[in-house]
Scaffold this motif. Sequence first.
Motif, short mmCIF file in Angstrom:
data_model
loop_
_atom_site.label_atom_id
_atom_site.label_comp_id
_atom_site.label_asym_id
_atom_site.label_seq_id
_atom_site.Cartn_x
_atom_site.Cartn_y
_atom_site.Cartn_z
N ASN A 122 -2.44 8.38 6.13
CA ASN A 122 -2.60 9.51 5.27
C ASN A 122 -2.95 9.46 4.19
N LYS A 123 -2.76 10.85 3.20
CA LYS A 123 -3.30 10.71 1.83
C LYS A 123 -2.35 9.72 1.08
N GLU A 124 -1.05 9.45 1.40
CA GLU A 124 -0.42 8.42 0.48
C GLU A 124 -0.47 6.92 1.16
N ARG A 125 -0.24 6.99 2.31
CA ARG A 125 -0.31 5.58 3.00
C ARG A 125 -1.76 5.30 3.34
N ASN A 126 -2.65 5.41 2.34
CA ASN A 126 -4.12 5.16 2.58
C ASN A 126 -4.79 3.74 2.35
N ALA A 127 -3.97 2.72 2.68
CA ALA A 127 -4.54 1.52 3.27
C ALA A 127 -5.07 0.56 1.95
N VAL A 181 -5.01 -3.96 -1.07
CA VAL A 181 -4.49 -3.78 0.39
C VAL A 181 -3.18 -3.48 0.40
N LYS A 182 -2.86 -1.96 0.45
CA LYS A 182 -1.53 -1.62 0.28
C LYS A 182 -0.52 -1.96 1.45
N PRO A 183 0.66 -1.65 1.33
CA PRO A 183 1.74 -2.11 2.16
C PRO A 183 1.66 -1.67 3.58
N PRO A 230 3.92 15.14 -8.48
CA PRO A 230 4.93 15.38 -7.59
C PRO A 230 5.33 14.06 -6.48
N PHE A 231 4.11 13.43 -6.16
CA PHE A 231 4.42 12.44 -5.35
C PHE A 231 4.58 10.94 -6.12
N PHE A 232 5.04 11.14 -7.40
CA PHE A 232 5.10 9.73 -7.96
C PHE A 232 6.16 8.89 -7.27
N SER A 285 7.70 9.18 -4.13
CA SER A 285 7.37 8.56 -3.02
C SER A 285 6.26 7.45 -3.06
N LEU A 286 5.26 7.71 -3.90
CA LEU A 286 4.31 6.82 -3.98
C LEU A 286 5.03 5.34 -4.47
N LEU A 287 5.87 5.47 -5.28
CA LEU A 287 6.68 4.13 -5.80
C LEU A 287 7.51 3.44 -4.60
N ILE A 310 -13.31 2.58 4.34
CA ILE A 310 -12.07 1.80 4.61
C ILE A 310 -10.96 2.89 5.11
N ARG A 311 -10.87 3.90 4.10
CA ARG A 311 -9.71 4.90 4.30
C ARG A 311 -9.83 5.47 5.69
N ALA A 312 -11.14 6.00 6.00
CA ALA A 312 -11.58 6.61 7.26
C ALA A 312 -10.91 5.96 8.20
N PHE A 338 1.95 0.26 -12.87
CA PHE A 338 0.29 0.38 -12.29
C PHE A 338 0.05 1.76 -12.33
N TYR A 339 0.86 2.45 -11.86
CA TYR A 339 0.50 3.95 -11.53
C TYR A 339 1.07 4.99 -12.68
N GLU A 340 1.16 4.43 -13.84
CA GLU A 340 1.69 5.23 -14.98
C GLU A 340 1.18 6.47 -15.17
N VAL A 341 -0.26 6.71 -15.10
CA VAL A 341 -1.18 7.71 -15.19
C VAL A 341 -0.45 9.07 -14.30
N HIS A 342 0.12 8.50 -13.07
CA HIS A 342 0.73 9.59 -12.15
C HIS A 342 2.10 9.76 -12.27
N ARG A 343 2.67 9.33 -13.39
CA ARG A 343 4.09 9.63 -13.44
C ARG A 343 4.58 11.13 -13.54
N ALA A 383 -12.51 8.78 0.21
CA ALA A 383 -11.63 9.69 -0.48
C ALA A 383 -10.22 9.39 -0.12
N THR A 384 -9.44 9.91 -1.42
CA THR A 384 -8.01 9.36 -1.19
C THR A 384 -7.35 9.80 0.02
N ASP A 385 -7.72 11.01 0.73
CA ASP A 385 -7.17 11.47 1.89
C ASP A 385 -7.89 11.10 2.92
N LEU A 404 -17.03 -0.12 -4.94
CA LEU A 404 -15.74 -0.22 -4.13
C LEU A 404 -15.32 1.23 -3.72
N ARG A 405 -15.26 2.20 -4.72
CA ARG A 405 -14.95 3.47 -4.57
C ARG A 405 -15.69 4.02 -3.22
N GLU A 406 -16.98 3.91 -3.20
CA GLU A 406 -17.97 4.33 -2.39
C GLU A 406 -17.35 3.80 -0.75
#
Length: 159
Positions: free
Chosen positions: A126-131, A26-28, A74-76, A78-80, A119-121, A66-71, A108-110, A102-104
């Motif tokens: 938004n696409k970054e602050r996606n709960a 559960v994100k910030p 462009p949003f890295f 901001s994501l951090l 849960i995201r709907a 944790f998010y190494e794969v996204h380093r 979707a991310t956005d 869980l993915r279902e």
Amino acid sequence: MGNLARADTHNPEEREGEMNRTLAIVKPDAVGSGKAGKILAHLEKAGFTIKAMKMTRLTQLQAGRFYEVHRERPFFDSLLAFMTSGPCLPVVLEAEGAIPRLRETIGATDPVEAAPGTIRALYAENKERNAIHGSDSDENAAREIAFFFSDQEVLELSG
Ligand code: IDP
Ligand code: MG
């Protein structure tokens, strides 16, 4: 319950109902706006059992690992900044087919693309602050559970 163990299942403990575990966070944004309880209730209603959870605040270093794969994305940065902006709530979830389920359940991310009722709907800004985060593969679920929970905590879970 049938007794149809899958032919490719070697560990007898994994046969019954194909229960497995995944990691949600559960994100910030969601913790900060008081949606954590609703999100946990949503997860339980979707058939997950909460096996472990802890409130924590990620450091820049932890969020980067944790998010190494996204380093290189462009949003890295901001994501951090987002993921370190306040407390988050990593949760180990158990269910049959936990990873795809869980993915279902999170959608979707956005959130504008997330299916209604996910849960995201319902809760993402938004696409970054996606709960919420959800592991995307068996391998990443194992890695991400180990990222937040010690061997001993995980061992205690399996008792
Ligand atoms: P996922 O969380 O649905 O698996 P990923 O592509 O793995 O999505 O991205 C990880 C996280 O990075 C997302 O949950 C979201 O917080 C953020 N993110 C992904 N794509 C974007 C984007 O295009 N802009 C801003 N943030 C993004
Ligand atoms: Mg992902």
